[in-house]
Design a protein around this motif. Structure first.
Motif, PDB file in Angstrom:
ATOM      1  N   CYS A   1       2.637  -6.020   6.720  1.00  0.00           N
ATOM      2  CA  CYS A   1       2.515  -6.769   5.569  1.00  0.00           C
ATOM      3  C   CYS A   1       4.023  -7.027   4.983  1.00  0.00           C
ATOM      4  O   CYS A   1       4.232  -7.145   3.824  1.00  0.00           O
TER       5      CYS A   1
ATOM      6  N   CYS B   1       0.833  -1.213  -0.174  1.00  0.00           N
ATOM      7  CA  CYS B   1      -0.086   0.083   0.041  1.00  0.00           C
ATOM      8  C   CYS B   1       0.706   1.215  -0.012  1.00  0.00           C
ATOM      9  O   CYS B   1       0.276   2.262  -0.493  1.00  0.00           O
TER      10      CYS B   1
ATOM     11  N   CYS C   1      -5.494   0.172   1.434  1.00  0.00           N
ATOM     12  CA  CYS C   1      -6.397  -0.423   1.981  1.00  0.00           C
ATOM     13  C   CYS C   1      -7.080   0.575   3.102  1.00  0.00           C
ATOM     14  O   CYS C   1      -8.390   0.433   3.383  1.00  0.00           O
TER      15      CYS C   1
HETATM   16  O1  BF8 Z   1      -3.204  -2.955   3.655  1.00  0.00           O
HETATM   17  S1  BF8 Z   1      -4.062  -5.815   0.917  1.00  0.00           S
HETATM   18  S2  BF8 Z   1      -1.354  -7.705   2.033  1.00  0.00           S
HETATM   19  S3  BF8 Z   1      -0.551  -4.452   1.460  1.00  0.00           S
HETATM   20  S4  BF8 Z   1      -3.384  -6.041   4.355  1.00  0.00           S
HETATM   21 FE1  BF8 Z   1      -1.304  -6.075   3.297  1.00  0.00          FE
HETATM   22 FE2  BF8 Z   1      -3.565  -7.088   2.430  1.00  0.00          FE
HETATM   23 FE3  BF8 Z   1      -1.887  -6.100   0.842  1.00  0.00          FE
HETATM   24 FE4  BF8 Z   1      -2.135  -3.013   2.288  1.00  0.00          FE
HETATM   25 NI1  BF8 Z   1      -4.068  -4.374   2.774  1.00  0.00          NI
END
Ligand code: BF8
Length: 637
Positions: free
Chosen positions: A342, A304, A526
């Protein structure tokens, strides 16, 4: 392994084959050799006290009598549904804490920037500053921008510790929705308090009624979606600029043989925004050239953090969650600069096989074996960013040419669809409105709206569920709104281009071609799922489709979710009136009473509910379309 079974994009498959040849290990490899814990999965293991952990799995392969079921409890007597609900609630709390703390950092940076204490940060979007000031009841007339901004920053931060009253942004929701929340008592007083409340009420011996546990988890999730996440989005927009459509590129081809390659990875934009400036500094570029990088510096992003600087500056995306290790395996990555969320610990071990520097930058996130740690302080923004970039440049001569294999794949995409931008595009600058979209929904050209969001998960074929589901939906005239790693997956597959209208049904294709938009709209990171809430609210406001979000032919789906944040997001969408479908397991799936509540009964209260399909994108699409059609029917359209 045959990696084509576990990934769909060529650079990932090639990277995994290279890993096999050279003996590197990635999450993809670990997922093939480790099975998930069968007791923890599905919500039936209670480990909140030291008499346990207690497993309350139902017996396999045979029915249980009511008496047997009654006896199936933890040592304290906790029922399976209490245990499942507690586990679910704790996931919501962890997710809400992550998003909200991100929002807190943005607000903190914002306030100090507004006060003029951070030379490298300036307020960028004045109209949005005024809009938010109005939402916060802060007077604007005749006042200096600086004073308004300081008040906005203070008011945002104040909501974190607020003990009474309501967080401010719930007032943005449709009135009917607010009434439901009031009746249920789920409007958060502050942002931090519901997180603490969930941790407290799930402590041993506190809340032992499943529905009540879910109710407080719901309040916590609303503190995320309409609280912390929304603050993160709003104040990032004011500080760094509200996204407008911009051309971007995605995939590992953003790395070059003749450039110093730097990737930023994580979530918070504060440092990455400044790194964007640092890599464009002519002195830095000249320095890179002096070290043999004739092409200068290439900056890319993962996860993100990447979405944030993509949406605002068009910085290329190297990949999504499961490509973080693949980027290192190219052998051409000088530095991967990470902040929070992440980020895999496996990076440090993998980086040891190469010259790659893993640089951690958040005061709350260090990593054993990382090259360097900065406890990033915004007062020294550019200085820190330049130090990181200089280190990466100095590392360029250490690149081992024999280990280098950079994919050439790069896909164009159009990104930057903030909810404000969508309404300008639909209605024009002076009569910005969602009404044209509503009309197209009413006349059936657009069948409905689907948010496809969330992570990649190494337990399933990476990106496959996102991409197949999106294709199936646009084929059936469903307009897709996307964020996070899902947006990057759709980008890699070419679905974020106007040309993707070739996959659309005739109605959606016509609308996309007329407005000039792709059939899948990248709305950000997100935390920017809050933009989807705002878009849904604007659709309700602009009329013709009922008077609440739950009336809309709109759904949400995280087909490959893995993080706790996804559970919080899902719950705030359900509580906002949306049908939400998860793939790859559901947190309570091994416990039927709590699952039944979340999948069925909760709809009576909120008009939204959960659903789950393990990993069949066509079945997912079928259920989503059925849901959309049912809502259309109820609206009489
Ligand atoms: O906030 S989509 S793996 S990066 S938790 Fe992580 Fe999931 Fe990707 Fe972004 Ni969202």
């Amino acid at each position: 392994a045959d990696w084509t079974q576990y990934a769909i994009d060529t650079p990932t498959i090639e990277g995994l084959k290279k890993a096999d040849r050279e003996g590197y290990t990635t999450a993809f490899h670990r997922a093939r050799t480790m099975t998930a814990c069968p007791i923890g999965k599905g919500g039936t293991c209670c480990k909140i006290c030291n008499m346990g952990p207690c497993r309350v799995l139902p017996p396999k392969g045979k029915d249980e009598t009511p008496e047997e079921r009654k006896k199936r409890t933890g040592l304290c007597g906790a029922t399976p549904e209490t245990i499942a609900a507690r586990n679910f609630a704790r996931m919501v709390a962890a997710g809400a804490a992550a998003h909200s703390d991100h929002g807190r950092h943005v607000a903190h940076t914002f306030l100090h920037a507004a006060k003029g204490e951070l030379p490298d940060y300036q307020i960028k979007d004045i109209p949005k500053l005024f809009a938010i000031a109005m939402d916060y009841d802060i007077p604007t007339e005749g006042r200096e921008i600086k004073d308004i901004a300081i008040d906005v920053g203070k008011r945002a931060l104040q909501q974190y510790g607020q003990q009474d009253g309501e967080i401010l942004n719930v007032k943005r929701a449709p009135l009917k929705r607010q009434e439901i929340w009031k009746q249920e008592g789920v409007i958060p007083a502050g942002i931090d308090r519901p997180v603490v409340e969930v941790m407290h009420m799930t402590h041993m011996g506190v809340n032992q009624e499943m529905e009540h546990i879910i109710r407080l988890a719901t309040k916590c999730s609303l503190a995320d979606g309409w609280g912390g996440s929304m603050i993160a989005t709003d104040l990032s927009d004011i500080l760094y600029g509200t996204p407008v459509p911009i051309l971007g590129k995605v995939n590992l081809g953003c790395m070059k043989e003749d450039t110093v390659n730097i990737i930023v990875h994580g979530h918070e934009p504060s440092l990455s925004e400044i790194i964007v400036q640092a890599v464009q500094d002519p002195e830095m570029i000249a320095y890179a050239k002096s070290k043999g990088a004739t092409g200068g510096i290439s900056l890319g992003g993962i996860c993100c953090t990447s979405n944030e600087i993509l949406m605002r500056h068009g910085i290329p995306v190297a990949g999504n969650y499961l490509q973080q290790e693949i980027a290192v395996i190219t052998g051409a990555l000088e530095a991967i600069v990470v902040d929070v969320q992440c980020v895999m610990q496996g990076l440090a071990e993998l980086a040891k096989c190469f010259h790659t520097q893993v640089v951690t930058t958040s005061p709350i996130a260090k990593m054993q074996g990382a090259y360097k740690h900065y406890s990033y302080d915004e007062r020294y923004g550019l200085e820190t960013a330049k130090a990181i970039v200089k280190d990466a440049i100095d590392n360029f001569p250490n690149r081992d040419k024999n280990k280098v294999s950079i994919p050439t794949e790069q896909q164009d995409m159009v990104v930057g669809f903030s909810h404000e931008t969508i309404s300008y595009m639909l209605g024009g600058m002076f009569r910005a409105s969602y009404r044209p979209l509503n009309d197209n929904i009413i006349n059936g050209r657009v069948r409905g709206l689907a948010g496809i969001v969330g992570c990649g998960n190494a337990r399933v074929k990476n990106d496959y569920l996102h991409v197949e589901l999106a294709k199936e939906l646009i084929k059936n005239d469903v307009l897709v709104l996307t964020t996070g790693c899902s947006a990057i997956a759709l980008g890699k597959a070419g679905l974020l281009t106007p040309e993707a209208s070739k996959y659309c049904g005739a109605g959606l294709a016509e609308v996309c071609e007329t407005v000039g938009i792709p059939p899948c709209l990248h709305m950000g990171s997100c935390v920017d799922n809050s933009r989807i809430l705002m878009a849904a609210t604007a659709v309700v406001r602009d009329g013709g489709l009922g008077d609440d979000i739950s009336d809309l032919p709109a759904v949400g789906c995280a087909p490959e979710w893995m993080s706790e944040k996804a559970v919080s997001i899902g719950q705030y969408f359900v509580a906002s009136g949306v049908y939400v479908l998860f793939g790859v397991g559901f947190p309570t799936i091994n416990e039927d009473v709590c699952t039944n509540y979340l999948f069925k009964d909760i709809e009576k209260t909120y008009g939204g509910r959960w659903d789950f399909v393990e990993k069949d994108p066509y079945e997912m699409a079928k259920r989503i379309i059925a849901q959309i059609d049912a809502k259309r029917k109820a609206l009489g359209i």
